[in-house]
Each structure stands twice: as structure tokens, then as C-alpha cells.
Motif scaffolding. Sequence first.
Motif, mmCIF file in Angstrom:
data_model
loop_
_atom_site.group_PDB
_atom_site.id
_atom_site.type_symbol
_atom_site.label_atom_id
_atom_site.label_comp_id
_atom_site.label_asym_id
_atom_site.label_seq_id
_atom_site.Cartn_x
_atom_site.Cartn_y
_atom_site.Cartn_z
ATOM 1 N N GLY A 62 14.303 4.106 31.354
ATOM 2 C CA GLY A 62 13.430 2.937 31.232
ATOM 3 C C GLY A 62 12.296 3.091 30.244
ATOM 4 N N ASN B 69 7.182 0.335 33.119
ATOM 5 C CA ASN B 69 5.727 0.284 33.182
ATOM 6 C C ASN B 69 5.255 -0.202 34.541
ATOM 7 O OD1 ASN B 69 5.193 1.307 30.692
ATOM 8 N ND2 ASN B 69 5.221 -0.693 29.668
ATOM 9 N N GLU C 109 15.844 5.639 20.221
ATOM 10 C CA GLU C 109 16.448 5.647 21.550
ATOM 11 C C GLU C 109 17.807 6.324 21.486
ATOM 12 O OE1 GLU C 109 16.145 3.998 24.700
ATOM 13 O OE2 GLU C 109 13.998 3.881 24.330
ATOM 14 N N THR D 290 10.240 0.162 28.699
ATOM 15 C CA THR D 290 10.583 -1.165 29.198
ATOM 16 C C THR D 290 9.501 -1.669 30.150
ATOM 17 O OG1 THR D 290 11.776 -0.251 31.067
ATOM 18 C CG2 THR D 290 13.053 -0.674 29.075
ATOM 19 N N LYS D 291 9.506 -2.996 30.344
ATOM 20 C CA LYS D 291 8.514 -3.602 31.240
ATOM 21 C C LYS D 291 8.690 -3.087 32.658
ATOM 22 C CE LYS D 291 6.687 -7.754 29.262
ATOM 23 N NZ LYS D 291 7.609 -8.340 28.272
#
Lengths: 289, 364
Positions: free
Chosen positions: A102, A109, B7, A105-106
Motif C-alpha cells: 500500500g 495512509n 513501484e 496509497t490513501k
Amino acid sequence: MSTNSFPLRSRLRTVTDHAVTGLTILATVVVVTPLVAIFAYLVYKGASSLNLAFFTQIPKPVGVAGGGMANAIVGSAILLAIASAIGVPIGIGGGVFLAEFGRGTKLANAVRFTADVLNGVPSIVMGLAIYALIVIPQKHFSALSGGVALGIMMIPTVCRTTEEMLMMVPHAVREAALGLGVPNWRSVLSITVKTASPGIITGCMLAFARVAGETAPLLFTALGNDFWSSSLNQPIAALPLQIYVYALSPYDDWHRLAWAGSLVLIVLIVLAVSLVRYVTSRGVLKGAS
Amino acid sequence: MSANLPEIRARQIPVQKLKPPAAQKSAPSMPPTPEPSPVRRFLLARGNSALADRGFHWLMVLCALSIFGIVALILWQLILRSQLSWHAFGFRFFYQSFTDPDSGRKMYWDPVNSQFSAVPFIYGTLLSSFLALLLAVPLAIGVAVFLTEMCPRALRGSLAFLTELLAAIPSVIYGFWGFFVLVPLLREHVNPLLVQWLGWTGLFNNDNPTGLGFLAAGVILAIMILPIISSLTREVMTAVPHSQREAVLALGATRWEMIRMGVLRNARIGIVGAIILGLGRALGETMAVTMVIGNTPEIHRSLLSNGSSMAAVIATQFTEAVGDMHLSALIELGLALFIVTIIVNAFAQLLVWAVTRGAPVQTH
């Protein structure tokens, strides 16, 4: 315009500078003093009452000298085993998600934020919630509910330390594994997590040591017990609970037992904290935590 | 540091398309191919791992989501179990008071007559936390300044370690120590002086011979939240770029002026965050406060009087609660404590993040 007409380093400024230095040193001394005082007092009081009986006997009735906290030590061990069984896998899973899947990513967070906030929630509230969730439907206090309460408290700590440790693993290691065609899940488990495992293990130990000293969530879940009990469905003794009860009792014998118990707890915690520092001061994980 | 790197997406690496060349099967007359390398053999033998990968990914997501689950669970259970008291008192629970039918005195907490109000506990919690902040904040910032800016390198590690240890001592041991060492110390030596010098303010009345009370709770709390505030302050101060310090020094500042203008000013939002985080800890601290605050549901102006706090009353009365209404009122106190600490912690976390975000990884 010479520097003499504008004394850049006026006397006042120099004096202020020295005064502040003195004040910060004073503050440090004032802060370190209670720590030293607590340790010295614990060792002084605890060492004199720590003996073999402490680890092998259950409490004696009031007025009878001797006795120990063997049942509380075993009880704490059972509670912590349940707690670790819940807290460690879920916490590590959460940490792996934050660090490996993650990043940025929102969702990650939000999870990180919630974990940090959850870390600051008072432990007694956890006890209340587990009381409402498990003890009320079961209609009796139990070791299981105490273990669950401690386990839930471990999750955010384990999750955040795992994440921090995984972040320290260099990207090249992951890329090398993936470049060889290793599936992602295998790369995470056998390469990244394995590289960070000393850090993750000590992080778990730190969480373990923290909940080992928790009293508030056990007050109305595990409740405490003066006798041997190994059933998960019965109230069980725990070291911090016993210390709390004995500390507030009016009997000197019980105070002595409580000091010895405190010393045992403190030694466990100092060991865990030192281990974390030792591990994070060397190897790939240098600088973590 | 990691955000700049690309990534890694394993599933996009087209290893699964590596198949043995078709030529091998269709041309048996060709000379035997050499034994494939171990790596190649591994790739050939391996099945499709997309399913396993996806399963693993979702398992980890589930673990992460459980953190939201825990918050929701706590909130749901506490709301559910505090319904009784909520329906009986509503918002008045947080400000009402009663008159005792027997003595005619003002009362707040009367389990026998099922009359409950949170006022004395809110007062005790706020007063002891405020005292703790008052004592802890200057010390914590002093320690943080000393450790980051002035301390010789050799001493820094061990001092940081000591303050870390202070954070790891269980609360019940603080309470135990407070009860047997700190309270007698306050009672014998500090309280008489406070009464003598500051008695005129009305904040220090010598009507409590035990030494327990708000002041003892405040001092213990101060010792407990010091390491949290100081380590976070250290973190935000380390996050201030070195160029700021150098710029101020180049203008001819002394070291203190450099710290004040270059470091503290830049880190002030984070330091406020650290202080609020310490406040969050102080508000919810249970065992140590329970053992030294005296546990009487009363409101006194004097800091030397006995009192109680929200967490302390839950800890002492929950297992011996009389009736459902008493239990429900205690759970409602817990719910209030939960919501307040969540808000305080979230706010503090945002402030700390605002400063440390993007800062280099901290090294000890």
C-alpha cells in the motif's frame, strides 16, 4: 565602521546562551533522576524479597509469611500467549500491507493514521469494550477475554514497527528476488520479511513487554485469581493485577511480594527495550525504530 | 527515500510467458538440448502464481483493515452498553449535579440512588492532566534541546535510551512507586512549603493529611508523559534541515539564538503536536492516577485535595457496580474518554506529521 562600535557578541547574549545551556542540562538531570530513583528503589525493595518461593508458590493467606506469585506468573504467560496469537500475526500482516502493497496509497495512509491514533487510546477503554463484547455475553470473567484485550492492544504497535523495519530493507533485495521470477508473496515472506525478521521479532517483543505490564484492561476481563487456574474460561491471575491489589493492601508481606513482582516485570521490559536497541543499531536495520 | 524509486509490480513481470521453445518438440532429430540451468528449471516447473499472489495481497489488506474494525468495534460496543444512562440523563450527564436528599449537600455521583454525573471526573481528569503538562512541557523541551543540539555524541545514545526506558515502565509500577515514595515525599516536605508560600492563592489548602490528591496525580503523570513529549520533540527537531541552523549561525547568532530562531521556530507546530499527544496520554492514564488521586467524586479548588478522574472511577468502581444504571454510567464515561482521546490524538498526529513528513530517516 569597526566591529568595536557594534559589539556583536554582547555580554547579555553570551550570558543568556550559557544560562540556557545550564537550564537544559538541569532539565535532563531532573528527568533522569526519577528514573534512577525508581530503579534503585525497585532493586532495593524487590531484590530483598525475591527468592525461589516467589516463583514456585501461590500466595499464602494474610498473616502467613512467605508465599509467592507463581500462579500470577503462569497466568500472565497464558494471557500473553493468547495476546500474541492474536496480535502478532494480524499486526505483522498489517505492517506488510503498509510497507509492501500500500505504499503511498490513501488506504495505507488511513491505516497508518488509525494505528497511531489507536496506540494512544487508553487501555482501560479496551478493557471496557472487551468486557461488553465477551464478558457480558458469557456472563463471567475469563482468561480468554483478558488475552483478547491485550492482543488487540498489541496490533497497532506490531503493525507500525513491522512497517518501519520493512522500509529499511533495500529495494535491490526485492528486485533481485522478483527478477529471478519468484512470485510476489514468496518474495515478501522469504526475502523481505526474512531480512527484516530480527527487527520484526524485537518489535513484537517490545509490544509483548508493553502489554505484559498492562493492568487496566485486565481489571474487568481476567479479574485475577488467588489460586492456580489454567482454564481459559475462568478468571485468571496476572502479574500486574496482583501487584496492583497487593500494593494497595495494608499488609507488609504483600507489599514485599508486590515489589518483587515489579522487579520481575521491569527486568523483562528492560531486556526487551535493550534488545530492540541492539538489533536496530547494526546490520541492514540500522537506524530503524 | 523510497518514494522516489519505481513501484515494483511482480504481476507485470512476464515470467509466466516463458515456455519451453516449441522447436524442441517438433524437431526430434536435432541433437539433444543441454540440461537447463537450475533457475530455468525452477521457472519451468512453477505453476501460475497469480492466484496465490492475489490471495496473499487480500490477506494482508484484511489484516490492515482490522485496525478500522477495532475502532468500530469499540465504538459500537460502548455506545450499545451505555444506552441506559444516555436515555436517563442525556447530555445533562456531563454538567448536572444533584442535592443529596439526606444531608442537602450538592452531590454528583450517587450509586445508591442511581444519580450520576460526570462533572467531578471530568474536572479531575482535566486538572491532573493540566498540572502534568505544566510540569512536563518545559522539562521535556529542555531535554530535547539538550539531546539534539548540545549533548556530546557519546552521551546522546545512553540518555535517549534512559528516557525510552522511562516510557516503558508499566503504569502500575509508577503508581506503586508514587504511593510509597512520592506521596510521602510530597506530604512531608513539599506540601507544607506550598501551603506556607502559596496558601494565599487558595490553590493549596492544608486540609488533607494523606498526601494523595490532584498534585500527586499531576506529578506522577508528568513523569509518565515526559518521555513521550521529549522523544517526539526530538524527532521534529531533527527533522529541521541543517541549512536553517547554518544560516542563523552565519548571521552571528549564539547557540541559543540559533536554537530559538533556527530550530524551535521551525519545529513549533510539531512540538505543539507532541505536547497534545502527551495530553492524550495523560487524559487516559489509569492505574498510576487511580493509586495516588484519592478516589473521591468531589470537586475542590485546592490541588492538595482528594479527587478522582474518569479512568480512575472506571477502574475502581466497575467490578463492584451496583445495578445496571451504574455500569451504564461508567461505560458512558469510558465512551466519552475514548472519543476525546481519539480526537486529541488525531489532531496531535496531524501536527507532528505536518513537520516530519518528507524528513530524512531519523538515526540515533
